[in-house]
Design an enzyme around this catalytic site. Structure first.
Site, PDB file in Angstrom:
ATOM      1  N   ASP A 135      39.663  88.734  43.790  1.00 32.94           N
ATOM      2  CA  ASP A 135      39.552  87.380  42.802  1.00 32.94           C
ATOM      3  C   ASP A 135      40.909  87.392  42.630  1.00 32.94           C
ATOM      4  OD1 ASP A 135      36.934  88.846  42.706  1.00 32.94           O
ATOM      5  OD2 ASP A 135      36.671  88.422  40.503  1.00 32.94           O
TER       6      ASP A 135
ATOM      7  N   GLU B 258      27.158  87.440  48.320  1.00 30.05           N
ATOM      8  CA  GLU B 258      26.862  88.650  48.528  1.00 30.05           C
ATOM      9  C   GLU B 258      25.315  88.958  48.426  1.00 30.05           C
ATOM     10  OE1 GLU B 258      29.354  89.407  45.038  1.00 30.05           O
ATOM     11  OE2 GLU B 258      30.840  90.655  46.384  1.00 30.05           O
TER      12      GLU B 258
ATOM     13  N   LYS C  44      24.627  82.822  46.745  1.00 30.11           N
ATOM     14  CA  LYS C  44      25.092  83.401  45.201  1.00 30.11           C
ATOM     15  C   LYS C  44      26.123  82.443  44.962  1.00 30.11           C
ATOM     16  CE  LYS C  44      27.209  87.223  42.912  1.00 30.11           C
ATOM     17  NZ  LYS C  44      27.809  88.541  43.351  1.00 30.11           N
ATOM     18  N   GLN C  45      27.259  82.249  45.797  1.00 31.27           N
ATOM     19  CA  GLN C  45      28.447  81.758  45.543  1.00 31.27           C
ATOM     20  C   GLN C  45      28.948  81.100  46.865  1.00 31.27           C
ATOM     21  OE1 GLN C  45      31.583  84.510  44.373  1.00 31.27           O
ATOM     22  NE2 GLN C  45      29.744  85.899  44.972  1.00 31.27           N
TER      23      GLN C  45
END
Lengths: 752, 752
Positions: B364, B504, B616-617
């Site tokens: 991150d 993920e 998910k992303q």
């Protein structure tokens, strides 16, 4: 296994009641020793126990007060007894120097636990870093006569100061809420204040929301000391300050009253304050300038209460002082960890003395501890069995959730009876997760409870209990076993597969002798209880038959199970096979492991140890002990000779060394008896297992009673009366004890 | 996703700096809201952050002060930032009635966080149960100018009393050590006392043994109030008491100084006391009877420090007030959670604002947050990359332990660089253990760090950094990838199998496009860095070639990998396949889940969600964003059209909505831009994900900066200079910001 020097036992002559005293005369600051001694010097009264930490504190001390049945939730392990705000804290400052054992110089140090009155005393002579010499005397007890009360008398004498000037004394008595179980905090302050001279603290457990009140008074014997109440949510305190000339003393008293919402009161603070005020206004308290002095009057009732207990429970041993003190200490532990009246909780594996096993109740209670209560304090035995009766709905739910009928008791339980065995544990060093199967497949606790129920009735003659509660437990558990046994079409016998027996080092085994035999016994007792009920209380019998749907067909099936359940025993030699296939395993060459410091499981690992004939703790031998009337001496002998040598007595389990004494006595193994007895009686006093820091071995304490009475004295009761059959260990000359049979108190005094 | 009412943002006209203020005007005692707002109203300065709990406390508040890099061990999750003793506690009693928001009547309530000066203010008007009306004003900040200092000004006015008599006021300011991270205690008192008017507390973390000093002064503006210092190991306090007539006021100041052994001082208490005394003896403090008043002078330097920050970092948005405040709040979070000088720790997933993710550092930082620092505060970006440089030995160890060469960074890390991803987590409701694979097979953090290193050098022109530190990171990570790729004999390409990509929800996948492309990029950057070194610092180049054994053969192998690593992309359409086999999965019919309140993984379960094309992303889209210069608009469009609709924007991950803005802007998806931007900018202000109680979404804050500058403004830099290419969302009229390019400060002011 035993160290040569016996710690904590004072046997020199000329002292007051040396065989009633646990003592130490030096302060060992290593944490393992410190935490072990904290456990040893625990005081308690069955409502609460407080570990033997010091009033002034010590870094990393495992300070704890645990209350009978006061739980809070935790991750993985469901719930645990919640460590409540410490009530013992008393901080002392002399000329602004803090009294602490890890600074300055300890000139003299004694601590003793007087078992005759449950009184913990400490005297310390200490020189501060700046050279002030003081003496401290403190005494504390948890009132057995008034279970909500704890009290500390704390005295200080200024022996000398470097300049011969008076020393400024500040002494601060607190409740300390910054407590946790191994650092996990369970309580939070709801409110705090003081009313007149009484300071009060209202806390609650964070998740289970148990309300807890603690009130405090703190008084002194000197008119020239000032007193102040310091409110605080976190550490409310009362402080006293003034000065003492060399040679002068100050004596203070800290009285604490505790109530929780489990006590059935709506307003815990009001109840605690009223209780506390009643103490202070009693006629017999001595008056002083700073308040009332209660210590002596409370100690009088304390002494009476303990005298009453010892009158019923004491066992006199002549000829082995270590055994004598260890035995009394075991009885002390059994008493302080058990409520005299609560029927909604039972005795945890570590009682209320430490965080180990989180306050969960195992079959340790029924198999190891209950005989003491059944024979000596039957009213408490009844309460402990009522706990199991109250758990019947949960036990039925567990059976049903596994697809079975009747009642299956959880391997570990707390208040609700839900299974509280953690599904896995975290390895303390590696952080690895280790699956725990006991909650799923260690089944024999159900028959342990049935057995204890039956034994309680047999010894106490409490027909009312059997009728109202016991019979339902016996029948419901029998029902479980009847649905749990399987009949393999290829075999003629009923089987119980995929279990863990008492020897927990072998998992997923089939037809464990102990499990199957005890299951059969469970069904037998249930049928006998039903017969008894039909004669003595036909209404209750009818009601239970209907409630549990005990049709004739079903009862006949039970009888068939009794007759045809597989018991792995050689019919000629009488040798049991611990479980099917056990004899096919190789024996472990124990000579290769001499000098080891860990159990065979610890050394070999969970997987590898399963492949050997090496046993954690009595399994077949426990069967021969628990149901000893069913087996002849030859059977006992052949099994002893087989299993005793392959059991890890040193590091396997603390549970069974003392229990082995019963068979060893019958078989005349005198040398083993002495060794095994002391391995039990001194397990905590000498921290023989290395885990006394986590709490006492309560089951072991119960086994020590059994070893002395059922083993060495050879006591047996039947419906007609009792017999003894002493097997004297080396040195033992006299053994005197009391018990109750069908309500009648009996005193036995055996001389060699 | 957004609620219609925007909480915490005050946009009405006529107020002071409304677009710089986060505010609330009612007190919501529901715990979820309370804990969420505690996070929102966090103050901090990069050395410490303190959650926005109230001085007087509230039951079950998640009070916390976390220090940059101060960790203690925990089971399973290795270590976590340790919650230290609360320094904000101020308890107020009026006529013995406790001021608390959960009793009495709240007549008026305002709280605001002024971002221009990092100042948290609260005003409350309250009627006690007995009818005394008071007004409270409190203000606090964590000094950005002097990072060891926290200060609270706390004022009380007695508005009226039922009998018009003066009210007795007692106000107690404490350090409260009864703190934990979700109830797990980490600190223990070592010593406590006071020196003159300064109270001090010496604590240490229980296992990591970090020493912590906290000093306190507590002063008031009234000569008729008495002051007392109350020593206590658990809750040391200073109390003031006196009386106030209706209409009268009392103003107090609590100043706290904090040091730890991480600050390089031997004696933390002495250092803190000296620092504190220096504050008190400064020329510019105003004197009062009870001590010195520091608030105004400290606030002056605070305002200057924040003004300096905003001068460099502020982004002005005209036309969308919500976006403006959310953006500034994001910048505020990036600043308060990041040290200005520490190179041994980096920004945690939740910064210092809550217990979520335990203070562990993820990629991150490099992918989401670092661009802000690289462009705006390059000195801090350098520190954050030095953190990774210092972890090289640990990263080499991790690679070696997995059988690879070079440096493999841990998925989660703390101080040492050991992998701190927990091997499993406990389900908060069921208590079930859920395995966590990320620490084992989510590999792309290693290339994220390389990419961030490269970008920092590209934007800052910090050649010294590249030479001394960056090149070694680039080469060591490239070395890892070169040993990690496999060459399947049946295929002509290099592969990376068994990984988790950014999405993920799909585990154990082969040839994840993001992972493989970024690995290639990592090797490319390493080779370019080596070329640069050979030209600009031949000595260093030789040293690294020798140290890392970078033979020509090996470098040729790297080149071969670059040319032949498998990238799953359709060469005609440009569409990437997220990983091999992704296109074979069925698409999930999302229409069936309308109105859902959980992620698709939460609804379907960990196993089932893997079987669908549901993401998910951003995964492929993150690749197109992070390396956006490498792809043309057509490629971006075809992948956007494919992946955007199959991504769980609402509940998948907070990380990527704002990041999607960059592509959405380029592709002219204006409606999406507005929605995605606010989903990022308001994620904590409106607790959009429901998990703001556990701390802010620091990565999201970084993504919001990227969305505004790299997305909406379209800023691009190359070696020659910069360009902008604004894509105006609806309503936005102006966008002004600053950044640095190769050391030169540049201000951009874009008007529509």
């Amino acid at each position: 296994m035993l160290t040569s020097k016996t710690e904590n036992i004072h046997t020199s002559e000329g002292e007051t009641a040396p065989l009633w005293t646990v003592y130490e005369d030096s302060f060992d600051p290593t944490l393992k020793k410190l935490h072990s001694q904290e456990t040893v010097y625990t005081i308690g009264n069955g409502y609460f126990c407080t570990r033997g930490t010091f009033e002034e504190g010590y870094p990393r001390a495992d300070t704890a007060t645990l209350l009978y049945g006061v739980f809070d939730q935790v991750p993985i392990a469901k719930e645990e007894l919640a460590n409540i705000p410490d009530w013992t804290e008393i901080k002392l400052f002399v000329n602004d120097e803090r009294f602490r054992l890890d600074r300055g110089t300890i000139l003299d140090y004694h601590r003793s636990l007087d078992l005759t009155q449950g009184l913990l005393s400490r005297s310390v002579s200490w020189e501060s870093p700046n050279g002030v010499r003081i003496s401290i005397n403190s005494q504390r007890f948890a009132s057995l006569a008034d279970e909500h009360v704890g009290i500390i008398r704390f005295s200080i004498t200024v022996d000398s100061t470097p300049d011969d000037q008076p020393a400024e004394i500040l002494i601060r008595s607190s409740f300390n809420t910054a407590q946790g179980n191994y650092n996990l905090m369970h309580v939070e302050t709801v409110d705090q204040a003081h009313t007149d001279d009484l300071l009060w603290l209202h806390t609650e457990t964070k998740r289970s929301l148990v309300q807890l009140a603690q009130t405090m008074s703190f008084t002194s014997d000197r008119t020239d000391f000032r007193k102040e109440i310091l409110d605080s949510d976190i550490s409310p305190s009362i402080r006293l300050y003034g000065s003492l000339k060399p040679g002068e003393s100050l004596t203070t008293e800290k009285v604490v009253v505790m109530y929780t919402s489990r006590d059935g009161t709506d307003d815990v603070i009001r109840t605690a304050l009223e209780h506390h005020r009643a103490l202070l206004s009693a006629d017999n308290v001595s008056q002083s300038y700073n308040g009332q002095f209660l210590f002596e009057s409370l100690l009088t009732t304390q002494r009476e209460a303990w005298a009453h207990f010892w009158q019923e429970a004491d066992i006199l041993v002549e000829g082995d002082d270590k055994a004598q003190v260890g035995l009394r200490y075991s009885l002390y532990q059994l008493r302080i960890n058990t409520s005299s009246h609560d029927t909604r909780y039972s005795i945890a594996a570590k009682g209320l003395t430490g965080f180990g096993y989180r306050g969960h109740v195992f079959h340790d209670t029924e198999i190891f501890m209950l005989p003491f209560f059944t024979y000596v304090l039957p009213d408490i035995a009844r309460n402990l069995l009522l706990y199991r009766y109250h758990l019947l709905p949960a036990a039925r739910k567990k059976a049903a959730s596994n697809g079975y009928e009747g009642a299956q008791y959880p391997w570990e339980s707390t208040l609700s009876g839900d299974e509280t065995t953690p599904p896995s544990i975290i390895h303390p060093e590696t952080g690895e997760l280790i699956p725990v199967l006991n909650g799923f497949i260690e089944l024999h606790i159900t028959s342990s409870i049935a057995h204890a129920t039956w034994e309680y009735w047999r010894v106490s003659g409490d027909d009312d209990f059997l009728q109202e509660y016991g019979a339902e437990v016996l029948l419901s558990t029998a029902q479980y076993w009847a649905s749990r046994v399987e009949k393999n079409p290829e075999r003629t016998e009923y089987e119980i597969t995929n279990v863990i027996g008492p020897d927990e080092w072998h998992e997923h085994v089939n037809n464990n002798a102990y499990t199957n035999y005890m299951a059969r016994n469970n069904i037998q007792c249930a049928l006998q209880a039903l017969d008894w009920l039909k004669t003595n209380s036909p209404t209750k019998a009818r009601q239970l038959v209907q409630q549990l749907n005990l049709t004739d067909e079903r009862l006949a099936y039970w009888q068939d199970i009794i007759e045809h359940i597989r018991i792995p025993q050689n019919p000629e030699t009488g040798l049991f096979e611990q479980f099917e296939g056990f004899f096919d395993l190789p024996k472990l060459d124990q000579s290769k492991f001499e000098g080891r410091k860990d159990s065979y499981q610890g050394i070999l690992g969970v997987e590898v140890v399963q492949r050997y004939q090496i046993v954690k703790q009595a399994d077949v031998l426990m069967l021969l002990t628990v149901l000893e009337r069913e087996f002849d001496l030859k059977t006992k002998e052949v099994n002893w000779d087989y299993y005793y040598p392959i059991t890890d007595h040193a590091y396997g389990s603390s549970l069974t060394p003392a229990l082995h004494v019963i068979l060893a006595s019958q078989l005349g193994r005198t040398a083993d008896v002495v060794k095994l007895f002391l391995a039990g009686a001194l397990v905590d006093l000498e921290n023989l297992r290395g885990n006394t820091p986590e709490g006492v071995h309560a089951a072991c304490a119960g086994a020590v009673w059994q070893a002395a009475i059922l083993g060495i004295a050879g006591l047996r009761v039947d419906e007609h009366g009792y017999t003894t059959n002493p097997h004297w260990p080396d040195g033992w000359k006299r053994l005197a004890f009391s018990f109750k049979h069908k309500g009648e108190a009996i005193h036995v005094d055996l001389h060699r």
